[in-house]
Design a protein around this motif. Sequence first.
Motif, PDB file in Angstrom:
ATOM      1  N   LEU A   1      -4.251  10.544   4.067  1.00 14.66           N
ATOM      2  CA  LEU A   1      -4.670   9.467   3.175  1.00 14.66           C
ATOM      3  C   LEU A   1      -3.881   8.198   3.452  1.00 14.66           C
ATOM      4  O   LEU A   1      -4.444   7.089   3.476  1.00 14.66           O
ATOM      5  N   SER A   2      -2.584   8.330   3.676  1.00 15.48           N
ATOM      6  CA  SER A   2      -1.751   7.162   4.001  1.00 15.48           C
ATOM      7  C   SER A   2      -2.227   6.508   5.290  1.00 15.48           C
ATOM      8  O   SER A   2      -2.296   5.278   5.386  1.00 15.48           O
ATOM      9  N   GLY A   3      -2.559   7.331   6.299  1.00 13.78           N
ATOM     10  CA  GLY A   3      -3.045   6.796   7.562  1.00 13.78           C
ATOM     11  C   GLY A   3      -4.354   6.041   7.409  1.00 13.78           C
ATOM     12  O   GLY A   3      -4.543   4.973   8.003  1.00 13.78           O
ATOM     13  N   VAL A   4      -5.258   6.577   6.604  1.00 15.87           N
ATOM     14  CA  VAL A   4      -6.548   5.917   6.382  1.00 15.87           C
ATOM     15  C   VAL A   4      -6.349   4.561   5.706  1.00 15.87           C
ATOM     16  O   VAL A   4      -6.967   3.551   6.085  1.00 15.87           O
ATOM     17  N   MET A   5      -5.466   4.518   4.707  1.00 15.63           N
ATOM     18  CA  MET A   5      -5.226   3.254   4.012  1.00 15.63           C
ATOM     19  C   MET A   5      -4.545   2.246   4.931  1.00 15.63           C
ATOM     20  O   MET A   5      -4.827   1.049   4.874  1.00 15.63           O
ATOM     21  N   TYR A   6      -3.658   2.737   5.794  1.00 15.97           N
ATOM     22  CA  TYR A   6      -3.018   1.832   6.754  1.00 15.97           C
ATOM     23  C   TYR A   6      -4.058   1.244   7.713  1.00 15.97           C
ATOM     24  O   TYR A   6      -4.013   0.045   8.037  1.00 15.97           O
ATOM     25  N   LEU A   7      -5.000   2.060   8.173  1.00 16.81           N
ATOM     26  CA  LEU A   7      -6.041   1.558   9.060  1.00 16.81           C
ATOM     27  C   LEU A   7      -6.895   0.505   8.364  1.00 16.81           C
ATOM     28  O   LEU A   7      -7.319  -0.481   8.979  1.00 16.81           O
ATOM     29  N   ALA A   8      -7.150   0.710   7.067  1.00 19.64           N
ATOM     30  CA  ALA A   8      -7.917  -0.280   6.316  1.00 19.64           C
ATOM     31  C   ALA A   8      -7.159  -1.605   6.240  1.00 19.64           C
ATOM     32  O   ALA A   8      -7.746  -2.684   6.406  1.00 19.64           O
ATOM     33  N   ILE A   9      -5.843  -1.540   6.006  1.00 19.16           N
ATOM     34  CA  ILE A   9      -5.033  -2.755   5.967  1.00 19.16           C
ATOM     35  C   ILE A   9      -5.012  -3.421   7.343  1.00 19.16           C
ATOM     36  O   ILE A   9      -5.048  -4.650   7.464  1.00 19.16           O
ATOM     37  N   ALA A  10      -4.967  -2.611   8.406  1.00 17.58           N
ATOM     38  CA  ALA A  10      -4.980  -3.165   9.760  1.00 17.58           C
ATOM     39  C   ALA A  10      -6.283  -3.917  10.027  1.00 17.58           C
ATOM     40  O   ALA A  10      -6.281  -4.965  10.698  1.00 17.58           O
ATOM     41  N   ARG A  11      -7.407  -3.399   9.511  1.00 15.51           N
ATOM     42  CA  ARG A  11      -8.683  -4.103   9.670  1.00 15.51           C
ATOM     43  C   ARG A  11      -8.663  -5.434   8.917  1.00 15.51           C
ATOM     44  O   ARG A  11      -9.163  -6.458   9.414  1.00 15.51           O
ATOM     45  N   ILE A  12      -8.092  -5.420   7.720  1.00 10.89           N
ATOM     46  CA  ILE A  12      -7.968  -6.663   6.950  1.00 10.89           C
ATOM     47  C   ILE A  12      -7.086  -7.653   7.698  1.00 10.89           C
ATOM     48  O   ILE A  12      -7.387  -8.852   7.770  1.00 10.89           O
ATOM     49  N   GLU A  13      -5.990  -7.168   8.263  1.00 11.73           N
ATOM     50  CA  GLU A  13      -5.100  -8.016   9.051  1.00 11.73           C
ATOM     51  C   GLU A  13      -5.838  -8.648  10.227  1.00 11.73           C
ATOM     52  O   GLU A  13      -5.696  -9.848  10.506  1.00 11.73           O
ATOM     53  N   SER A  14      -6.638  -7.848  10.920  1.00  6.62           N
ATOM     54  CA  SER A  14      -7.382  -8.368  12.058  1.00  6.62           C
ATOM     55  C   SER A  14      -8.365  -9.449  11.636  1.00  6.62           C
ATOM     56  O   SER A  14      -8.485 -10.493  12.282  1.00  6.62           O
ATOM     57  N   ALA A  15      -9.061  -9.220  10.511  1.00  8.73           N
ATOM     58  CA  ALA A  15     -10.031 -10.198  10.029  1.00  8.73           C
ATOM     59  C   ALA A  15      -9.352 -11.502   9.606  1.00  8.73           C
ATOM     60  O   ALA A  15      -9.828 -12.597   9.938  1.00  8.73           O
ATOM     61  N   LEU A  16      -8.235 -11.382   8.878  1.00  7.84           N
ATOM     62  CA  LEU A  16      -7.527 -12.583   8.425  1.00  7.84           C
ATOM     63  C   LEU A  16      -6.914 -13.341   9.603  1.00  7.84           C
ATOM     64  O   LEU A  16      -6.905 -14.573   9.624  1.00  7.84           O
TER      65      LEU A  16
ATOM     66  N   ILE B   1       0.830  -1.198   0.000  1.00  2.00           N
ATOM     67  CA  ILE B   1       0.000   0.000   0.000  1.00  2.00           C
ATOM     68  C   ILE B   1       0.866   1.251   0.000  1.00  2.00           C
ATOM     69  O   ILE B   1       0.555   2.244  -0.659  1.00  2.00           O
ATOM     70  N   GLY B   2       1.997   1.194   0.715  1.00  2.46           N
ATOM     71  CA  GLY B   2       2.917   2.321   0.704  1.00  2.46           C
ATOM     72  C   GLY B   2       3.673   2.435  -0.600  1.00  2.46           C
ATOM     73  O   GLY B   2       3.847   3.540  -1.141  1.00  2.46           O
ATOM     74  N   LEU B   3       4.125   1.300  -1.143  1.00  6.34           N
ATOM     75  CA  LEU B   3       4.863   1.326  -2.402  1.00  6.34           C
ATOM     76  C   LEU B   3       3.978   1.786  -3.556  1.00  6.34           C
ATOM     77  O   LEU B   3       4.425   2.536  -4.433  1.00  6.34           O
ATOM     78  N   ALA B   4       2.727   1.328  -3.564  1.00  4.45           N
ATOM     79  CA  ALA B   4       1.811   1.767  -4.621  1.00  4.45           C
ATOM     80  C   ALA B   4       1.578   3.269  -4.550  1.00  4.45           C
ATOM     81  O   ALA B   4       1.535   3.956  -5.583  1.00  4.45           O
ATOM     82  N   LEU B   5       1.448   3.803  -3.339  1.00  2.00           N
ATOM     83  CA  LEU B   5       1.260   5.246  -3.182  1.00  2.00           C
ATOM     84  C   LEU B   5       2.496   6.001  -3.653  1.00  2.00           C
ATOM     85  O   LEU B   5       2.376   7.048  -4.314  1.00  2.00           O
ATOM     86  N   VAL B   6       3.676   5.484  -3.340  1.00  4.47           N
ATOM     87  CA  VAL B   6       4.911   6.116  -3.826  1.00  4.47           C
ATOM     88  C   VAL B   6       4.928   6.132  -5.353  1.00  4.47           C
ATOM     89  O   VAL B   6       5.260   7.151  -5.976  1.00  4.47           O
ATOM     90  N   GLY B   7       4.566   4.997  -5.958  1.00  5.49           N
ATOM     91  CA  GLY B   7       4.540   4.937  -7.420  1.00  5.49           C
ATOM     92  C   GLY B   7       3.565   5.922  -8.029  1.00  5.49           C
ATOM     93  O   GLY B   7       3.862   6.579  -9.042  1.00  5.49           O
ATOM     94  N   VAL B   8       2.398   6.055  -7.415  1.00 10.82           N
ATOM     95  CA  VAL B   8       1.397   7.004  -7.922  1.00 10.82           C
ATOM     96  C   VAL B   8       1.917   8.438  -7.832  1.00 10.82           C
ATOM     97  O   VAL B   8       1.788   9.219  -8.787  1.00 10.82           O
ATOM     98  N   ILE B   9       2.506   8.802  -6.698  1.00  8.55           N
ATOM     99  CA  ILE B   9       3.005  10.170  -6.537  1.00  8.55           C
ATOM    100  C   ILE B   9       4.125  10.448  -7.521  1.00  8.55           C
ATOM    101  O   ILE B   9       4.189  11.536  -8.131  1.00  8.55           O
ATOM    102  N   VAL B  10       5.023   9.484  -7.723  1.00  7.86           N
ATOM    103  CA  VAL B  10       6.096   9.667  -8.707  1.00  7.86           C
ATOM    104  C   VAL B  10       5.507   9.863 -10.097  1.00  7.86           C
ATOM    105  O   VAL B  10       5.944  10.736 -10.857  1.00  7.86           O
TER     106      VAL B  10
END
Length: 284
Positions: A264-279, A219-228
Amino acid sequence: MNSSASAPVAGGAPVAATPSREPSAAYLAWRAREQRRRHYILATRIALLGVLLLLWEILAKSHVVNPMLTSYPSALWPTFLELLDGGNLLGHTWATFKATLIGFMLSMLIGTGVAAGLWWSSFAHKVLDPFLVVANAMPKIAFVPIFYIWLGSEYSVYGMAVAIAVFVTIMVMYDGFQSIDPNKIKLARTLGATRAQVLRLVVLPGSVPTLIAALKMNIGLALVGVIVGEFQSASQGLGFLIVNGSQVFKLNVVMTSIVVLGVLSGVMYLAIARIESALSKRYR
């Protein structure tokens, strides 16, 4: 033996021995301590953020640092409202978020699929491994003009997101597949499982921790790629706002865009954390 006594578990939390009875005093005390600890961590995070913002404000206002180059928090709020009202800030934020989400999903799907193929065929892995290492080591910003010519200004941003994230995904997921306990694979094969069934029923479920790690990185690498990509070729997005603001020396716009990017990065990280919790609950 008293059946109402509590017993510790691996994580150190005492649990009631009989679920139908009231929790023990030790368990309730542990829950209270854990809740206080979570509140303390949250309060510390907020305090740390407040101190950083206060230092930024004080240093800029006292001209210890040049406010023309760094701006300061109290100047960003009016700029935020101005961009929100007439600068299409929501549109730029949505463009960056959409491109990041698409690049993230593509890189995860492609990376996991290629990693599964390399696990399936050791011959393919031996052939492709040096190429993957070289491709991952290459500076991806060199591909921006190529993607711009091939894909156009809009889709080149997606291309950059995938290019930066996909090779890491392949290598991380392949290592996760390879780290599965070989005894589990042997047991499945002994019971008559085909190679596809071993992949689906043993390897993929056993690689959930690796998948979660790949999600967090991607999620962080994709955001870096988009900004670049937005820096080089886009006409919208937070990266475009940052570049456009720096070209006309509007540092308030630049810093406001960076702050929105951080949120935006924080929101996406929280979404990944929710996915992590569910998995984790499903596959623990």
